[in-house]
Scaffold this motif. Sequence first.
Motif, short mmCIF file in Angstrom:
data_model
loop_
_atom_site.label_atom_id
_atom_site.label_comp_id
_atom_site.label_asym_id
_atom_site.label_seq_id
_atom_site.Cartn_x
_atom_site.Cartn_y
_atom_site.Cartn_z
N ALA A 58 42.51 15.94 -90.78
CA ALA A 58 41.09 15.77 -90.53
C ALA A 58 40.85 15.79 -89.03
CB ALA A 58 40.59 14.46 -91.12
N TYR A 59 39.69 16.28 -88.62
CA TYR A 59 39.38 16.43 -87.20
C TYR A 59 37.98 15.88 -86.93
CZ TYR A 59 43.30 19.66 -87.61
OH TYR A 59 44.52 20.21 -87.88
N GLU A 60 37.77 15.42 -85.71
CA GLU A 60 36.49 14.89 -85.30
C GLU A 60 36.16 15.41 -83.91
OE1 GLU A 60 37.03 10.71 -85.41
OE2 GLU A 60 38.52 10.69 -83.80
N LEU A 61 34.92 15.23 -83.50
CA LEU A 61 34.53 15.65 -82.16
C LEU A 61 35.35 14.89 -81.12
CD1 LEU A 61 30.64 15.77 -82.49
CD2 LEU A 61 32.24 17.70 -82.56
N CYS A 86 29.39 27.53 -77.16
CA CYS A 86 28.31 27.56 -78.17
C CYS A 86 27.29 28.61 -77.75
CB CYS A 86 27.63 26.20 -78.28
SG CYS A 86 28.73 24.85 -78.81
N ARG A 87 26.77 29.35 -78.71
CA ARG A 87 25.71 30.30 -78.43
C ARG A 87 24.52 29.98 -79.33
NH1 ARG A 87 29.92 32.45 -81.06
NH2 ARG A 87 29.63 33.67 -82.97
N THR A 88 23.35 30.35 -78.88
CA THR A 88 22.14 29.93 -79.58
C THR A 88 21.18 31.10 -79.78
OG1 THR A 88 20.31 28.35 -79.55
CG2 THR A 88 20.95 29.27 -77.45
N ARG A 89 20.38 31.02 -80.83
CA ARG A 89 19.30 31.98 -81.04
C ARG A 89 18.17 31.26 -81.76
NH1 ARG A 89 19.07 35.35 -86.24
NH2 ARG A 89 20.06 34.00 -87.77
N THR A 90 16.96 31.73 -81.54
CA THR A 90 15.78 31.17 -82.19
C THR A 90 15.07 32.26 -82.96
OG1 THR A 90 15.50 29.47 -80.49
CG2 THR A 90 13.58 29.99 -81.82
N SER A 120 32.21 27.90 -81.35
CA SER A 120 33.54 28.39 -81.73
C SER A 120 34.61 27.47 -81.15
CB SER A 120 33.75 29.82 -81.22
OG SER A 120 32.78 30.69 -81.77
N VAL A 121 35.46 26.92 -82.02
CA VAL A 121 36.51 26.00 -81.60
C VAL A 121 37.86 26.61 -81.96
CG1 VAL A 121 37.41 23.65 -81.73
CG2 VAL A 121 34.95 24.06 -82.00
N ARG A 177 25.63 28.91 -74.31
CA ARG A 177 24.92 27.92 -73.51
C ARG A 177 25.82 27.46 -72.36
NH1 ARG A 177 21.79 23.67 -77.39
NH2 ARG A 177 19.93 24.92 -77.71
N ALA A 178 25.20 27.13 -71.26
CA ALA A 178 25.96 26.69 -70.11
C ALA A 178 26.44 25.26 -70.32
CB ALA A 178 25.08 26.77 -68.86
N GLY A 179 27.63 24.93 -69.78
CA GLY A 179 28.14 23.56 -69.89
C GLY A 179 29.60 23.55 -70.27
N ARG A 180 30.14 22.37 -70.46
CA ARG A 180 31.55 22.24 -70.81
C ARG A 180 31.78 22.66 -72.26
NH1 ARG A 180 28.69 17.76 -70.98
NH2 ARG A 180 29.01 16.18 -72.60
N LYS A 181 33.06 22.71 -72.67
CA LYS A 181 33.38 23.16 -74.02
C LYS A 181 33.29 22.02 -75.03
CE LYS A 181 36.20 27.29 -73.44
NZ LYS A 181 37.47 27.94 -73.85
N LEU A 182 32.75 22.36 -76.20
CA LEU A 182 32.79 21.43 -77.32
C LEU A 182 34.20 21.47 -77.89
CD1 LEU A 182 31.11 19.65 -79.37
CD2 LEU A 182 31.04 21.71 -80.78
N GLY A 183 34.83 20.28 -78.02
CA GLY A 183 36.19 20.23 -78.53
C GLY A 183 36.32 19.25 -79.67
#
Length: 386
Positions: A73-76, A49-53, A63-64, A116-122
């Motif tokens: 259908a898919y879920e987190l 994930c990337r972020t901007r303000t 991005s997945v 952002r730092a951390g594990r991947k969103l899947g």
Amino acid sequence: MKLKKDLRPGESQPMPLVFANEGTQAAKGVVLELGTTRGMELVETYDNCRTRTAGDLTTVLCSVEGDFVPGAAYELAGDSPLHIKATAHAYDDVLRYGIYPAGDEPKAAASSGKARAGRKLGVSPAKSAPAAPGLRASDLNPGDNRREFAFHTENTADFTTSPVSLKGKAGDTLSTAFVFENKGPAWIHAANPADSLARTVVVVPEGAKVTGKPQECLAVDADGTKRAEQLGAPRYECALGNRVSENEKVVYPFDLLIEKVVEDAKGSVTVGDWGTSAPRPHAFDPNAGDNTAAVVINAKGGTGTGPSPSPSTSGSPSPTPSASVSASASASPTAKASTAGTGTTAQGGNLASTGSTVGPIAVGAAALVAAGGALYVAVRRRGVRG
């Protein structure tokens, strides 16, 4: 599961997002978009994930990878939840969310920001899925790929002003400033971006004449009637703009000519609700005692600030942009006085058809469900010629 609208500062809740491909072609990867206004934040961080303000809006794009096939259908995934939290300065805030086939996400957001730092969103399948076709289509109607959800947080903001004490003799020009300050903890914005959130009203002490003022402050008579002549009025009303952050200070510079010395000449400065005939505290402001302060020239006892060495009118406040908290995702500029302080639907058809004008939100070849609503993406095969 629907999101809870009414919150308290510090309260968080899960976002049970689900998306589905209701078309006939697979999406080769998807991008999840989550935008939060100043008072809300996402709890988890992920390295995909990337972020901007920009202004008061923070946007996260995740991005997945994978084939997101028709009829599925898919879920987190269980190891990558999402929670949204009301911060200490939350009041009226918005979550904007959407989903897009990879490559169709908003380009302005995609081209900036850092991961952002951390594990991947899947994500994981929410039901059995058929085999993936080899083709991918783009979205026929990307305009319906976003939705937003409004929150209200039980919070307060303390709008205040400060006393002014001046001294001088007849003929002196005194440079001073009248101050508006939000001591928080909440940030506040007007419901209508075109509205002024609050006003600062200055009553000029007897014997003094205004010879310089900022453009945001308009001259009125003592009864509040507008005046064509902007200098020398007995009263001034200063517009704030449509938003104010927590711990923000706005300074309105004035020049006052002492035409006649009047001992202990008193005026006032008051901040409050713009929509009333006389300023009064806003409903979110529980401390009315600091909304009005005295303006005194030649106070008894001789205290106060004298004329500056080379008196001149200070520059007018300059406009500063701020994100509009409306259904539109674009930022809208708002004119404000000079300040100091701390200072949002999904898509995937004959090309893909990804959404409807009401209800669920659609995305590329996928559909997102959040806050009780769904984002649908319908992908249809193109006709083959020849």
